[in-house]
Design a protein around this motif. Sequence first.
Motif, short mmCIF file in Angstrom:
data_model
loop_
_atom_site.label_atom_id
_atom_site.label_comp_id
_atom_site.label_asym_id
_atom_site.label_seq_id
_atom_site.Cartn_x
_atom_site.Cartn_y
_atom_site.Cartn_z
N LEU A 241 -6.87 -11.68 -37.06
CA LEU A 241 -6.98 -12.62 -35.97
C LEU A 241 -6.45 -13.99 -36.40
O LEU A 241 -6.58 -14.39 -37.55
N GLN A 242 -5.88 -14.70 -35.44
CA GLN A 242 -5.39 -16.05 -35.71
C GLN A 242 -6.54 -17.04 -35.61
O GLN A 242 -7.60 -16.77 -35.02
N ALA A 243 -6.33 -18.22 -36.21
CA ALA A 243 -7.30 -19.30 -36.05
C ALA A 243 -7.43 -19.59 -34.57
O ALA A 243 -6.46 -19.66 -33.84
N VAL B 283 -1.42 -25.96 -31.37
CA VAL B 283 -1.86 -26.35 -30.03
C VAL B 283 -2.25 -25.11 -29.23
O VAL B 283 -3.25 -25.10 -28.51
N ALA B 284 -1.47 -24.03 -29.38
CA ALA B 284 -1.76 -22.80 -28.64
C ALA B 284 -3.13 -22.25 -29.02
O ALA B 284 -3.91 -21.83 -28.16
N ARG B 285 -3.43 -22.23 -30.32
CA ARG B 285 -4.71 -21.70 -30.77
C ARG B 285 -5.85 -22.62 -30.39
O ARG B 285 -6.96 -22.19 -30.07
N GLN B 286 -5.61 -23.94 -30.44
CA GLN B 286 -6.64 -24.89 -30.04
C GLN B 286 -6.91 -24.76 -28.54
O GLN B 286 -8.05 -24.88 -28.09
N THR B 287 -5.85 -24.48 -27.77
CA THR B 287 -6.02 -24.26 -26.33
C THR B 287 -6.86 -23.03 -26.08
O THR B 287 -7.75 -23.02 -25.22
#
Length: 277
Positions: free
Chosen positions: A159-161, A191-195
């Motif tokens: 899994l990604q962060a 940004v994508a993962r933080q979103t």
Amino acid sequence: MSTALPPEGPAGTVTPSVELRGVTVRHGAVPALNRVHATLLPGQITCVLGENGSGKSTLVSVLSGLRRHDEGELLVDGTPVRFRSPRQAREAGIATVWQDLAVAPLLSVWRNFFLGAEPTRGVWPLRRLDVDGARETTLRAMARVGVTGLDPDQPASALQAGERQSLAVARALHFGARALLIDEPSTPITVARQTLFGQSVLAARAQGLAVVVVTNNPRYAHLIGDRFLLLAHGHVAGNLTRDDVDADVLTALMAGGDQLNTLTDALTALHPELGER
């Protein structure tokens, strides 16, 4: 799973999911938290901000059951509690998503989701693990927080962060947590993962949880937060709402100093209840 309506107090007021009243924690003679007041309401995101040494980690320790407070009161749904372990905090409905320990990396996604609460089918002595049911439940729960297209059998290390933290949020929702405490990852994520992670946090708020996000990013905090608890040297230096500050002012206040003290004094004079929280 359905979400219960928030408990109500006198005159229809909403009972806080978690409340701190004058909580003090000392490390030797030094107070790491000094008479901290905070009210965490269901369906609301409170972002806790402050520099290193401000007391954020100690606050997380108290709420998660790692550290008992020395003075003051900690209340869950209006009832005073004094956690002796993280297990007691979880049993009281406070789920913690740690910045670096959200998952067991070598176990599958569905194993992580049900860790310690694996579903079974059949009766003894033929009872067995319900693997298919666990996989389906995991996928549905992850979809609720905006994560789709996962292979539930892949190891959590794949899994990604952002996805790892979303898995922990989905698990807390599924198992009926009242409050969600998120120690934001210290390592930078895209940004994508933080979103994606932000989407799961907003999903928890929509389900009626009181959400606490501990972060060093004031702009991100202003984007997702309803309230902002600013800590400095163990004290509450600001207890603000989105109506009180915009993202630029919140960023400036992170530096503390006279500007923060002036704003806090002015807001407390206009709204005395802020000083009581």
